[in-house]
Each structure stands twice: as structure tokens, then as C-alpha cells.
Design an enzyme around this catalytic site. Structure first.
Site, PDB file in Angstrom:
ATOM      1  N   ASP A 142      31.380  -4.068  30.173  1.00 34.82           N
ATOM      2  CA  ASP A 142      30.988  -5.471  30.091  1.00 34.82           C
ATOM      3  C   ASP A 142      29.641  -5.419  30.444  1.00 34.82           C
ATOM      4  O   ASP A 142      28.932  -5.085  31.173  1.00 34.82           O
ATOM      5  CB  ASP A 142      31.599  -6.356  30.815  1.00 34.82           C
ATOM      6  N   ASP A 185      28.319  -7.445  32.441  1.00 37.32           N
ATOM      7  CA  ASP A 185      27.953  -8.318  33.561  1.00 37.32           C
ATOM      8  C   ASP A 185      27.969  -7.382  34.670  1.00 37.32           C
ATOM      9  O   ASP A 185      27.909  -6.184  34.907  1.00 37.32           O
ATOM     10  CB  ASP A 185      29.272  -9.300  33.810  1.00 37.32           C
ATOM     11  N   ASP A 205      29.980  -6.621  37.293  1.00 39.84           N
ATOM     12  CA  ASP A 205      31.137  -5.248  37.323  1.00 39.84           C
ATOM     13  C   ASP A 205      30.913  -4.150  36.508  1.00 39.84           C
ATOM     14  O   ASP A 205      31.197  -3.064  36.636  1.00 39.84           O
ATOM     15  CB  ASP A 205      32.558  -6.070  37.034  1.00 39.84           C
TER      16      ASP A 205
END
Ligand code: 0RA
Length: 639
Positions: A501, A503, A505
Site C-alpha cells: 500500500d 501508506d 504501513d
């Protein structure tokens, strides 16, 4: 007569200059590595390196870097100033020659050790060629001199614009938007290298200021390499109060080494030649390792610290938990290897080895209790290594019987062999599902990872192998793992693609994976197998048109374009891969015809590992903060 001759020489050299600039602008990556975030920051390093050379010669003790309001960068030093007098053959200022002729820097100066021109061998004229504009100001001989360039070509001859008592050089440049997609400099990325340079050059004052944000750093370390070690060890407990420091010069080669042991299981050795980080190591590193193993074994034997039945300590044993920095200065370094960061000069091995044998031997004699503690730590490492080896042997026999099947989670491809095949390592089950449906199953395999993989910083290899996600990766790749088992030739796919992803994380998982590959499967990176997928950040829909957008700058351009048009449009921000359906994921990220992949280089993997191990202590907050602050760069891997 004379004039005519000079005119001819001038014309000839002008043609050379234009040819040189053209070559650089045609193939920028050949000169600076790439034109992404990394290459952009490389420009600053190149300019700074020239000032560092001046400092290495003892002529400069202060360097300032400024990210200006307009995003240009200035580098100022208080060295002697680049000579401005007219160069007799070329009929123009030496300054102009340095700034416009490839590889000209060195001709004016016979400095013993050089950073500049070392790594990519480029010099500041390359930065000039790749800059929309550049301005150099030189203070020397009582005057202030100035010249401005556009894409490497001078606006006018060097001009005296004032008087100055001081000396020094100030270079300001604006990277060319025609070459660099993103022109925004990262205060953090620049700070990392400047801090490193300050450690490597004790007492040199290096500062950086970001005018827009007001962020600033000042680096000056009296302690040099010892301070460097303390910095690298932060967040860890160390075996000794202070790092061990060894220093000397043989055959014109100065050698400085500092090291310590901490409570992790990793070896972190940073080696440098003329301030250039030799990521791939080389003869200086080989010499150090050989001497460390030998000297510690000698000390252990002499003091009867090895019990009957103990075998001698291996290299791995004496390097578990070791943090070391080795810095040598070599007159004519030969750089080898894929990224030209391995020292090849064979004489350096013996020099470093001899110096460490002698000085470390003496140190241990004088500091017996420190020596004993080090040996005890190495013995613990040796014993657990032996236990792990036995355990591995057992599992190997067992798995040989069970015929080593592929993990159930893997959706394998139908073609075999590592020619065109690809393995996507995908974060999360839902994204894994989309990837499985969207892929071309002939040559694309999908391995979904559940949650986070084990933090490789904190575990020995054998412990890591008890982690299911790691085991799954290893058996999918087919390479085996560990000193005796790993063979890159057995890799089952041509490309290993990390798809996470966009993002925080996702960035974290990607960093974990990079660190894992860097530490335990480095040849996978060296052979060019490892890639990062680039999923889009936004989908812009307008009527029945749709557009996928991969970064914020691109989004701004799209918004600008749509601004005055009457049709409405909507922007969807993708927070995770899971928000795309299989067809979208294929189209935007997986289809070899349209996707972009970033190939991971050793340099980048090292960077990930470095940042990682430094932020790894137990300070989760610190790590999160760093990744957040660098989120926009993380995409391009420059963490
Ligand atoms: C060659 C000769 C001399 C100075 C330099 C190069 C020089 C280059 C750079 C690049 C950035 N800062 C710099 N500072 C100095 C001077 C030779 C002399 O004065 O004798």
C-alpha cells in the site's frame, strides 16, 4: 597572431564544452545514477564533495548548505576559492573551465585524496549541465567574482562584482525541470549525508538550513569515528563504555577505525574510501575482518579463554553485534563492482590488516577486561550458531523427506524457469485476492503476506526462520537461505516484485522486506531480481474518462489542466491496493506494457537497512515519525 591562435583554441574548446553538455543531458543517468529522487540529491552531494576536497586539503573548515525559498540549493565553503585567472590555453577563466568542462576539476589542483570525481567520476560541470541555471561566486585575491550559467552554458565571462577580504566558494543551482520530474529536496536526505561527512571529517563544521520550513542542523564532531559509532549504536546497549578506536598511517595511507559491540545480532560495518561510502566493501574491509578474527583468537588463546573442545572463533562469531566504521584515504583508488563502490587496490588489505593486528593486539593487552568481555560475547555467538546449525540440519533432513512443497498461500504461475516469470509479494489478503484475479497467470505468481513480517533487526537467522512469513518467502523463492544453503541461481522467478500500500504501513513493510533481502539474500538484489511496484495514488474521473495519477505533482498538473473546463471531475485517493478491483490493479500496476517498476539497487537497500537499524532500538514512535516525514520520498525508496 597570438590572438588568432587563442581564438581558435577558444572555439575548439567551446565545441568540446557543448558536446560534453549534450552528452550529459542526453544520458543523465549515466552520470548521476538516475533522474529520480536519488539523482536529484546526488547533485547536491557532488557540489558538497568539492568543498570536502578543499577541507581534506586543510584549506576549509566550514560548509553551509541552504535549500532556498525557490527550492534551489546553495553550497558555501570558506576554502581558497576556485581560481578565476585566465587559463592560458583555453583563453578563459579557470573557473569557467571547472564549471563547464567534464572532468576538468582535477586539472587545477593536485590534491592527494579526493572525494569528488570518485564515485561517478563526474564533477560539478555535470551538475551545471543538469541545472536550469547555476550561479558561482568566488571570493579570492581580494575580489568577489561571479558567473551565471543556463543548462551549463555561461551567460557571460566571469566578472568581478565586488571586493572581499575573505576567501571561499558559493555555488547555487536550480535542477532542470526538463530532466528531473521532482525537484523538491529533502532536508532529511541531505542531512543524513552531511552528518556522515561531519563524522568522517572531525572538526569540520557542516550546517544545513531549509529556508522555507526554518529547519536547520549543525554538525561538528570532535570525536570523529567514535562519535559516529555512538550515533549508530543509539538505542542499543553496548558492551563497552566507549568505542575502540584505532588509527595510523602506513605507506601514505591513513587508516581510521572505530568499533563497538551491541546487544543486537547484526553486523553493521560501514567502510569508506576518501569519504566515499564503499557499500560493496573491498580490500580495506577484507583486511579489517581478517585482522579482527585473528587478533581476537590470538588474545583468547593466549589468555586461555577457549576451553577444551571450543573451536576457534569464526568470522561470523566475532562480528555478531559488531558496529564498525573503517575510513581509509587512498591516493588513486580503484573502484569496482556493480555500483563502483568496492575498493580494489590490493595493497590496502595488508596495510589495514597489519595496522589492526598491531594496534588491536596492543589495545587488548592493555585492556584485558574489555578483551575478556568481547571474547565471552563471541563465544555465546559461536555456541548458538552451532546449535542453530544442528537444528537446521534436522529440519533439512525432515523437509527432504517431505519433498519440500510450495506454500499453500502461493498462487503460482504456469510457466516455470526464471526467464519471464514474476513473483508479486503482496501486502494483505484482500489485495492478494485482487492480484490473483487480475494477473496474467501464465507468468505472474502471487504471494500474499499476512500482516507484518518479523523484525529482522532483532533476531538471528535461525529465529527468523521460525517466522512463517519468512519461511514462506524463502520456500517460494527456492533459493534456500543462510551461508551454506543460499544459491541465487535456484531462484524460481526472474522478477521479485514487492507490492505494498502507498501508506505508512506499506512503507514499513516494504522497508522490512528490503532489509531482509539486503541482509540475507543480497545476491537477489545484486543480480537485479528485486523490484518495487508503483501503484497509482489517485484516480481522476471525468465523464467516462478516467486517469490514474502516480504522484502529487502529477495530480497538481491534472487539476491545473481541468481548472477552467466546465466538466466536473472527481478525485479518488487510493489508500490501499485493496481499493482497486482486479482489472484496475492489472491495468495500473501489474501489466508489463503499462506499469512502471522501480528496480532496487544495493545502494537503496542499504539505505533502507541503515535507517531501519538506526531507528530500530525500541522506539516505535521515532520510526513512525521518520517514515511519516519521508512519506513522499519513501515512494521512491529513498528511506
Ligand atoms: C583548485 C585550486 C584551488 C581551489 C580549488 C580548486 C577549489 C575548488 C572548489 C570547489 C568548491 N570549493 C572549492 N574550493 C577550492 C586553489 C589553488 C590555490 O589557491 O593555490
Amino acid at each position: 597572431m597570438n590572438n588568432v591562435k587563442n581564438q581558435t583554441a577558444y572555439d575548439a574548446s567551446q565545441i568540446q564544452v557543448l558536446k560534453g553538455l549534450e552528452a550529459v543531458r542526453m544520458r543523465p543517468a549515466m552520470y548521476i545514477g538516475d533522474v529520480s529522487v536519488r539523482g536529484l540529491h546526488h547533485l547536491v552531494n557532488e557540489v558538497v564533495d568539492n568543498s570536502i576536497d578543499e577541507a581534506l586539503g586543510g584549506f576549509c573548515d566550514e560548509i553551509e548548505v541552504t535549500i532556498n525559498e525557490d527550492e534551489s540549493v546553495s553550497v558555501t565553503d570558506n576554502g581558497r576559492g576556485i581560481p578565476v585567472d585566465i587559463h592560458p590555453e583555453q583563453n578563459r577563466s579557470a573557473l569557467e573551465v571547472v564549471m563547464t568542462v567534464l572532468h576538468a576539476g582535477g586539472k587545477f589542483d593536485k590534491k592527494a585524496y579526493k572525494v569528488s570525481g570518485g564515485l561517478h567520476g563526474v564533477g560539478v560541470s555535470v551538475v551545471n549541465a543538469l541545472s536550469e541555471w547555476m550561479v558561482v561566486e568566488v571570493a579570492r585575491d581580494g575580489g568577489l567574482y561571479r558567473q551565471r550559467y543556463q543548462r551549463g552554458i555561461p551567460d557571460a565571462p566571469v566578472k568581478k562584482v565586488g571586493s572581499r577580504k575573505s576567501t571561499g566558494t558559493k555555488t547555487t543551482f536550480m535542477p532542470d525541470g526538463e530532466i528531473f520530474k521532482k525537484r523538491k529536496f529533502s532536508f532529511e536526505i541531505l542531512s543524513e549525508r552531511l552528518r556522515e561527512l561531519a563524522f568522517l571529517n572531525p572538526n569540520l563544521k557542516i550546517s544545513i538550513l531549509d529556508v522555507k520550513t526554518g529547519k536547520s542542523n549543525k554538525f561538528k564532531y570532535k570525536g570523529g569515528l567514535s562519535a559516529f559509532i555512538e550515533y549508530l549504536d543509539q538505542g542499543h546497549n553496548t558492551l563497552t563504555k566507549r568505542p575502540v578506536f584505532l588509527s595510523g598511517e602506513r605507506e601514505n595511507i591513513p587508516v581510521d577505525i572505530a568499533f563497538s559491540y551491541n546487544d543486537s545480532y547484526n553486523e553493521n560495518i560501514y567502510s569508506y574510501v576518501n569519504n566515499i561510502h564503499t557499500i560493496e566493501g573491498g580490500t580495506h574491509l577484507v583486511g579489517f575482518k581478517a585482522a579482527l578474527t585473528r587478533t581476537l583468537n590470538n588474545f583468547a588463546t593466549k589468555n586461555k579463554l577457549l576451553k577444551n573442545g571450543d573451536s576457534t572463533l569464526s568470522g561470523d562469531d566475532v562480528r555478531e553485534g559488531l558496529t564498525a566504521v573503517i575510513s581509509v584515504k587512498v591516493n588513486e583508488p580503484q573502484f569496482e563492482g556493480q555500483t563502483k563502490t568496492r575498493l580494489g587496490n590490493s595493497e590496502v588489505k595488508g596495510i589495514v590488516e597489519g595496522l589492526v593486528n598491531e594496534q588491536l593486539g596492543k589495545f587488548l593487552e592493555q585492556n584485558g577486561s574489555v578483551g575478556k568481555r568481547i571474547i565471552e560475547k563471541c563465544q555465546v555467538a559461536a555456541r548458538s550458531r552451532e546449535a542453530a546449525r544442528k537444528a537446521r540440519e534436522l529440519t533439512r533432513r525432515k523437509s527432504a523427506l517431505e519433498n519440500d512443497s510450495l506454500p499453500g498461500k502461493l498462487a503460482d504461475c504456469s510457466w516455470s524457469g526464471s526467464g519471464r516469470t514474476e513473483l508479486f509479494i503482496v501486502e494483505g489478503n484482500s489485495a492478494g485476492g485482487s492480484a490473483k484475479q487480475g494477473r496474467d497467470r501464465r507468468f505472474q505468481a502471487i504471494l500474499p503476506l499476512r500482516g507484518k513480517i518479523l523484525n529482522v533487526e532483532k533476531a538471528r537467522l535461525d529465529k527468523m526462520l521460525s517466522n512463517e512469513e519468512i519461511r514462506t518467502i524463502v520456500s517460494t523463492l527456492g533459493t534456500g537461505i543462510g551461508r551454506d544453503d543460499f544459491q541465487v541461481e535456484r531462484i524460481r522467478y526472474g522478477k521479485i516484485i514487492i507490492m505494498t500500500d502507498a501508506d505508512v504501513d506499506g512503507a514499513h513493510i516494504r522497508t522490512l522486506l528490503l532489509t531482509f533481502f539486503f541482509r540475507h539474500m543480497r545476491p537477489v538484489i545484486e543480480h537485479g531480481h528485486l523490484y518495487i511496484a508503483q501503484p497509482p495514488l489517485y484516480r481522476v474521473a471525468r465523464g467516462n474518462e478516467e486517469l490514474y495519477v502516480y504522484d502529487d505533482e502529477e495530480l497538481r498538473k491534472v487539476q491545473e489542466k481541468y481548472k477552467d473546463q466546465t466538466k466536473n471531475y472527481s478525485i479518488q485517493r487510493y489508500k490501499g491496493l485493496g481499493e482497486m478491483n482486479p482489472a484496475q490493479l492489472w491495468k495500473t500496476t501489474m501489466d508489463p506494457q503499462f506499469r512502471t517498476l522501480l528496480q532496487v539497487t544495493i545502494e537503496e537497500a542499504f539505505e533502507a537497512d541503515h535507517i531501519f537499524s538506526m531507528l530500530m532500538g525500541d522506539d516505535v514512535e521515532l520510526r513512525r515519525k521518520f517514515i511519516e516525514e519521508n512519506a513522499q520520498y519513501v515512494r521512491n525508496l529513498d528511506v
